[in-house]
Write a protein that holds these residues in place. Structure first.
Motif, short mmCIF file in Angstrom:
data_model
loop_
_atom_site.label_atom_id
_atom_site.label_comp_id
_atom_site.label_asym_id
_atom_site.label_seq_id
_atom_site.Cartn_x
_atom_site.Cartn_y
_atom_site.Cartn_z
N THR A 61 0.85 -1.20 0.00
CA THR A 61 0.00 0.00 0.00
C THR A 61 0.88 1.25 0.00
O THR A 61 2.09 1.18 0.29
N ASN A 62 0.27 2.39 -0.29
CA ASN A 62 1.02 3.65 -0.28
C ASN A 62 1.62 3.92 1.10
O ASN A 62 2.75 4.40 1.21
N THR A 63 0.90 3.60 2.17
CA THR A 63 1.41 3.78 3.53
C THR A 63 2.64 2.91 3.76
O THR A 63 3.64 3.37 4.32
N MET A 64 2.59 1.67 3.30
CA MET A 64 3.73 0.77 3.43
C MET A 64 4.92 1.30 2.63
O MET A 64 6.06 1.28 3.12
N LEU A 65 4.67 1.78 1.41
CA LEU A 65 5.75 2.29 0.56
C LEU A 65 6.45 3.48 1.21
O LEU A 65 7.68 3.57 1.16
N VAL A 66 5.70 4.35 1.83
CA VAL A 66 6.30 5.50 2.52
C VAL A 66 7.17 5.01 3.67
O VAL A 66 8.31 5.48 3.86
N GLN A 67 6.67 4.05 4.44
CA GLN A 67 7.45 3.52 5.57
C GLN A 67 8.72 2.83 5.09
O GLN A 67 9.79 3.00 5.68
N VAL A 68 8.63 2.05 4.02
CA VAL A 68 9.81 1.36 3.48
C VAL A 68 10.81 2.39 2.97
O VAL A 68 12.01 2.28 3.22
N SER A 69 10.32 3.39 2.27
CA SER A 69 11.19 4.42 1.71
C SER A 69 11.94 5.17 2.80
O SER A 69 13.09 5.58 2.61
N ASN A 70 11.32 5.33 3.96
CA ASN A 70 11.93 6.08 5.06
C ASN A 70 12.79 5.22 5.99
O ASN A 70 13.34 5.74 6.96
#
Length: 92
Positions: A61-70
């Motif tokens: 999900t977009n939320t997961m992608l943001v967390q992974v990216s950070n």
């Protein structure tokens, strides 16, 4: 006046280059599943054409992608994707 404009353009160019180089240097160890049915992958963005391409293909999900990216180096995260745990450790 002109030198300020050139300086601004150079800073934008430099920032863009650094962002591309940073995403292409990231590496994760990803384990999907539990117990004996666990699959483990080394996800290296060197071969990606865009950031987090592997995770997007797995439908994070977009939320997961943001967390992974950070994620910072040596940081671990666990996500449940369709009831299956995805354990990620950023190693580089």
């Amino acid at each position: 006046m002109m030198s300020t404009h050139i300086q601004t353009l150079w800073q934008r160019f430099s920032s863009s280059c650094l962002a591309v180089m940073d995403f292409q240097q990231r590496v994760w160890i990803v384990s999907i599943g539990e117990g004996l049915s666990c699959d483990t992958f080394v996800v290296d963005e060197d071969s990606f054409t865009e950031p987090l391409q592997w995770m997007k293909r797995k439908h994070y999900t977009n939320t997961m992608l943001v967390q992974v990216s950070n994620m910072k180096r040596s940081q671990a995260k666990v996500f449940n994707l369709e009831g299956i745990p995805h354990r990620l450790i950023r190693v580089r």
